[in-house]
Design a protein around this motif. Structure first.
Motif, short mmCIF file in Angstrom:
data_model
loop_
_atom_site.label_atom_id
_atom_site.label_comp_id
_atom_site.label_asym_id
_atom_site.label_seq_id
_atom_site.Cartn_x
_atom_site.Cartn_y
_atom_site.Cartn_z
N ASN A 334 0.82 -1.21 0.00
CA ASN A 334 0.00 0.00 0.00
C ASN A 334 0.85 1.26 0.00
N ILE A 335 1.92 1.26 0.78
CA ILE A 335 2.80 2.44 0.82
C ILE A 335 3.50 2.62 -0.53
N ASN A 336 3.94 1.54 -1.11
CA ASN A 336 4.59 1.64 -2.42
C ASN A 336 3.62 2.18 -3.47
N ARG A 337 2.36 1.77 -3.40
CA ARG A 337 1.40 2.25 -4.38
C ARG A 337 1.17 3.75 -4.21
N LEU A 338 0.98 4.20 -2.98
CA LEU A 338 0.78 5.63 -2.74
C LEU A 338 2.01 6.43 -3.18
N PHE A 339 3.19 5.89 -2.91
CA PHE A 339 4.44 6.55 -3.31
C PHE A 339 4.50 6.66 -4.83
N ASP A 340 4.17 5.56 -5.52
CA ASP A 340 4.23 5.58 -6.98
C ASP A 340 3.18 6.52 -7.58
N VAL A 341 2.00 6.57 -6.98
CA VAL A 341 0.96 7.48 -7.48
C VAL A 341 1.42 8.92 -7.35
N GLU A 342 1.98 9.27 -6.22
CA GLU A 342 2.42 10.65 -6.04
C GLU A 342 3.60 11.00 -6.93
N ARG A 343 4.43 10.01 -7.23
CA ARG A 343 5.61 10.28 -8.07
C ARG A 343 5.30 10.21 -9.55
N GLY A 344 4.04 9.99 -9.91
CA GLY A 344 3.66 10.10 -11.32
C GLY A 344 3.63 8.80 -12.09
N ASP A 345 3.64 7.66 -11.46
CA ASP A 345 3.60 6.37 -12.17
C ASP A 345 2.20 6.19 -12.77
N ALA A 346 2.12 6.20 -14.10
CA ALA A 346 0.82 6.14 -14.79
C ALA A 346 0.09 4.84 -14.50
N ALA A 347 0.79 3.72 -14.49
CA ALA A 347 0.16 2.42 -14.25
C ALA A 347 -0.44 2.37 -12.84
N ALA A 348 0.32 2.86 -11.85
CA ALA A 348 -0.18 2.86 -10.47
C ALA A 348 -1.40 3.76 -10.34
N ARG A 349 -1.36 4.91 -11.06
CA ARG A 349 -2.51 5.81 -11.00
C ARG A 349 -3.75 5.17 -11.63
N ARG A 350 -3.59 4.52 -12.76
CA ARG A 350 -4.75 3.89 -13.41
C ARG A 350 -5.30 2.74 -12.54
N HIS A 351 -4.40 2.03 -11.89
CA HIS A 351 -4.84 0.94 -11.01
C HIS A 351 -5.68 1.48 -9.85
N LEU A 352 -5.23 2.61 -9.30
CA LEU A 352 -5.95 3.23 -8.20
C LEU A 352 -7.32 3.73 -8.67
N ILE A 353 -7.33 4.35 -9.85
CA ILE A 353 -8.58 4.86 -10.40
C ILE A 353 -9.56 3.72 -10.68
N THR A 354 -9.05 2.60 -11.16
CA THR A 354 -9.91 1.45 -11.44
C THR A 354 -10.63 0.99 -10.18
N ASP A 355 -9.91 0.92 -9.07
CA ASP A 355 -10.53 0.52 -7.80
C ASP A 355 -11.65 1.47 -7.40
#
Length: 489
Positions: A334-355
């Motif tokens: 969970n921390i890695n995902r939040l870190f990646d979302v804030e740092r601009g990782d497009a895949a992590a952001r789309r995964h979060l949006i899908t949820d």
């Protein structure tokens, strides 16, 4: 006429047809130690004709008492008409419908006091008068009741543990809808159903005969059978617990070192993200997770599983340690995902949006308010924009706003739609140590809906228990013996 105690036999408030074999074996073991009687085991099963309830051609008299004037004249006229549809057991000379609004904790006392003050001919020193069937409710305390004279109780099998619970339960749907005539008629109809009475007697005799046959066959070896089955069950339980303890030990031995080597980097990530994703509460939660994990550093030395005995003795400690290990792994994800979302990782952001989008869709399907449906549809459009623009510099700020608005909508769903039952279970927010954690304080609709469903089930179970055989109230504060009982709706 059958004796109350003898007739109860093995039977409860409803037919015991279909007892499972565990119950049969349990009864066998009990009987082997001298703890029971066979009831109808040696008796012939009667035919319905042999146990048919005698009826009378003339309908019983109907009395309606409504001291609080809760019934309209039309209600009372309907109740008199409906009474003509009832079957006419020959012991029932009078049906007394009693509607109260007192709110006393024990409605039985209210009934006793009312009858002694107003209808002394219907109640004696120890029992209600023969020939009377009393059906009613206290709409203030939300309790319903069925009482009768001994002759009526005997004939219609309305003693506690016989058909009484069914008569009390039959009244619940109508009374819950505040349809007093319907509720009271349902109770009277159940109580005076002469065919159902005969079926109940026949069914109970059939069950007793089957139980007697099974017990008679198994009795010689019942003690050995019961003891052997219990011992085998204990051995299997111990075997599974030992196997699980060793699996938990293996998880610690294999995964602790690797995760501990990543812990410093994970700690930096948890404390470096600066958006609203990582507020003080999240960081505090992470510190607790980290400290609990660090306490496991010598768990494999402290909790050996070299022998079965050691594995058995350490099973609980190992289970707790494994749960801590697993939870730390989820926190890492969970921390890695939040870190990646804030740092601009497009895949992590789309995964979060899908949820989030999937949860909003579930909410739109589940809510009843058209206004909330429209608000959720607008929110979904904003989520679609985020999905199409994962590289936007405003992504994180906009997502935080979207999630904040969604939380407000879900609060409104909870207030409008999920407050229909008592909160018997506490609504628990998803934790950092669970899969799919998104944001501190955010409770997805699917979690909210499951929580509400649990409260509904708990409410139904409580209501069923309060009006069912397990909670039928047959007592009077005065010590009056009575006959019949009450439940709640």
């Amino acid at each position: 006429m059958a004796d109350k105690g003898t007739d109860a036999g093995f039977r409860g408030s409803k037919s015991t047809k279909g007892k499972d074999w565990a119950a049969v074996i349990g009864a066998t073991a009990l009987l082997a130690t001298g703890g029971g009687a066979l009831g109808y085991a040696a008796s012939d099963v009667p035919s319905p004709d042999q146990v048919a309830v005698a009826v009378q051609s003339q309908a019983p008299a109907v009395e309606i008492s409504d001291p609080a004037d809760l019934l309209t004249p039309e209600d009372e006229a309907r109740m008199v008409r409906d009474a003509e549809r009832l079957q006419h057991p020959d012991t029932v000379k009078k049906i007394h419908y009693l509607v109260l609004n007192e709110g006393r904790d024990n409605v039985n006392d209210s009934v006793e006091n009312f009858l002694r003050d107003n209808y002394p001919d219907e109640i004696g020193d120890e029992r209600f008068a023969n020939g009377v069937l009393i059906i009613g409710a206290d709409m203030n305390s939300r309790h319903q009741f069925v009482f009768a004279g001994v002759d009526v109780l005997d004939q219609l099998k309305l003693w506690d543990g016989q058909r009484l619970d069914g008569a009390i339960d039959a009244m619940v749907p109508g009374l819950r809808d505040n349809n007093i005539p319907a509720g009271l008629f349902a109770g009277a109809d159940y109580a005076t159903d002469t065919e159902a009475v005969a079926d109940w007697v026949v069914s109970g005799a059939e069950t007793d005969r089957v139980m007697g046959t099974v017990v008679g066959t198994l009795l010689p070896g019942s003690v050995a059978l019961g003891g052997g089955a219990i011992a085998a069950a204990r051995r299997e339980k111990r075997r599974k617990a030992i196997a699980q303890a060793r699996a938990d030990y293996a998880l610690l031995a294999n995964d602790y070192t690797g995760l501990s080597q990543r812990l410093d980097e994970l700690d930096i990530r948890a404390n470096s993200v600066s958006s609203a994703f990582a507020n003080a509460e999240l960081r505090s939660e992470w510190e607790d997770v980290r400290d609990n994990f660090l306490s496991l550093h010598d768990a494999t030395q402290r909790y050996s599983v070299a022998t079965d005995r050691q594995a058995w003795e350490n099973r609980k400690a190992l289970a707790e340690a494994a749960a801590t290990m697993t939870g730390t792994g989820h926190a890492e994800d969970n921390i890695n995902r939040l870190f990646d979302v804030e740092r601009g990782d497009a895949a992590a952001r789309r995964h979060l949006i899908t949820d989030i989008r999937e949860d909003i869709i579930q909410a739109r399907r589940g809510v009843k308010s058209e206004e909330l449906k429209r608000d959720l549809a607008e929110l979904e459009q904003r989520v679609e924009w985020l999905d199409q623009h994962p590289d936007s510099p405003q992504f994180v700020d906009e997502f935080v706003r979207v999630l904040g608005d969604y939380r407000l909508l879900l609060d409104e769903v909870k207030r409008r739609q999920f407050s229909d039952v008592k909160e018997r279970e506490q609504l628990r927010q998803p934790s950092l140590t669970e899969p799919g954690y998104i944001y501190n304080g955010y409770v997805p609709y699917i979690v909210l809906n499951d929580w509400h469903a649990s409260n509904v089930r708990a409410e139904q179970q409580a209501q069923s228990s309060s009006s069912g055989s397990g909670a039928t109230n047959t007592s009077f504060s005065s010590g009056f013996a009575g006959g019949g009982g009450s439940g709640s709706f």
